[in-house]
Enzyme design. Structure first.
Site, PDB file in Angstrom:
ATOM      1  CB  CYS A  31      -0.983   0.003   1.168  1.00  0.00           C
ATOM      2  SG  CYS A  31      -2.255  -1.262   0.992  1.00  0.00           S
TER       3      CYS A  31
ATOM      4  CG  HIS B 164     -13.480   8.581 -10.260  1.00  0.00           C
ATOM      5  ND1 HIS B 164     -14.719   8.174  -9.821  1.00  0.00           N
ATOM      6  CD2 HIS B 164     -13.055   7.638 -11.126  1.00  0.00           C
ATOM      7  CE1 HIS B 164     -15.038   7.039 -10.408  1.00  0.00           C
ATOM      8  NE2 HIS B 164     -14.043   6.686 -11.202  1.00  0.00           N
TER       9      HIS B 164
ATOM     10  CD  GLU C 256      -8.410   0.085   2.463  1.00  0.00           C
ATOM     11  OE1 GLU C 256      -8.224   1.164   3.037  1.00  0.00           O
ATOM     12  OE2 GLU C 256      -7.601  -0.860   2.510  1.00  0.00           O
TER      13      GLU C 256
END
EC number: 4.-.-.-
Length: 149
Positions: free
Chosen positions: A25, A75, A136
Site C-alpha cells: 500500500c 475519483h 475499503e
C-alpha cells in the site's frame, strides 16, 4: 418518543498511497469504498411538519454526505501533504489529476475520523451521528462510533 437509528450507504472510488508503509500500500492504488452513515434521533412529532415521522429526510442526509465526502473523494487520489508525496501530488495536479492533500495518513481509519468530523458539523442540532463504517475491500473496514469518542 423513541430514538431511531437511520443508515444510508454511499459508494465512491478513491486512490491513495501510504507514505512510509512497509507493504504494497506504499504504492498508489485505489479502492471501491462503501460508506455507511448512521444517525440517531427522535422522529418529528409535529404533524404539521412536512417531515412528520422522520428522524431526518434521507435526501437531506444524502445531500450532506454527497457534498462533503462523495463529491470530494470520488475519483480523487489522496496523499498526506506532510510527506514527500506532496511533490508527486503537485506534478499530478499540473497534469489535470484530481488530487486531495490531507493532514493525515490516508488510511481507512484516519479517513473515517475525518468523515465523522465533516458530517457531524453539518447535521441538524437534534440529530446525532451514531456511527460510520468505511469499507475499503470486501473483507476490510474501519468503524467510528460516537460512543467510543
Amino acid at each position: 418518543m423513541s430514538n431511531i437509528r437511520l443508515t444510508k450507504s454511499f459508494s465512491f472510488e478513491t486512490g491513495h498511497a501510504l507514505y512510509g508503509y512497509d507493504g504494497k500500500c506504499k504504492n498508489i492504488h485505489g479502492h471501491s469504498y462503501k460508506l455507511y452513515v448512521t444517525v440517531i434521533g427522535e422522529p418529528i412529532s409535529d404533524s404539521g411538519n412536512v417531515k412528520y415521522g422522520m428522524v431526518i429526510d434521507f435526501g437531506d442526509l444524502k445531500k450532506i454526505v454527497k457534498e462533503e465526502i462523495v463529491d470530494v473523494f470520488d475519483h480523487a487520489t489522496v496523499f498526506n501533504k506532510n510527506t514527500p508525496h506532496f511533490e508527486l501530488a503537485m506534478e499530478l495536479k499540473t497534469r489535470g489529476h484530481n488530487v486531495l492533500l490531507v493532514d493525515y495518513q490516508p488510511t481507512s481509519e484516519m479517513m473515517v475520523i475525518d468523515f465523522a468530523q465533516k458530517i457531524q458539523r453539518l447535521l441538524p442540532q437534534h440529530i446525532q451521528l451514531h456511527s460510520l463504517k468505511l469499507q475499503e475491500t470486501e473483507t476490510s473496514f474501519a468503524e467510528w462510533h460516537a460512543a467510543d469518542n
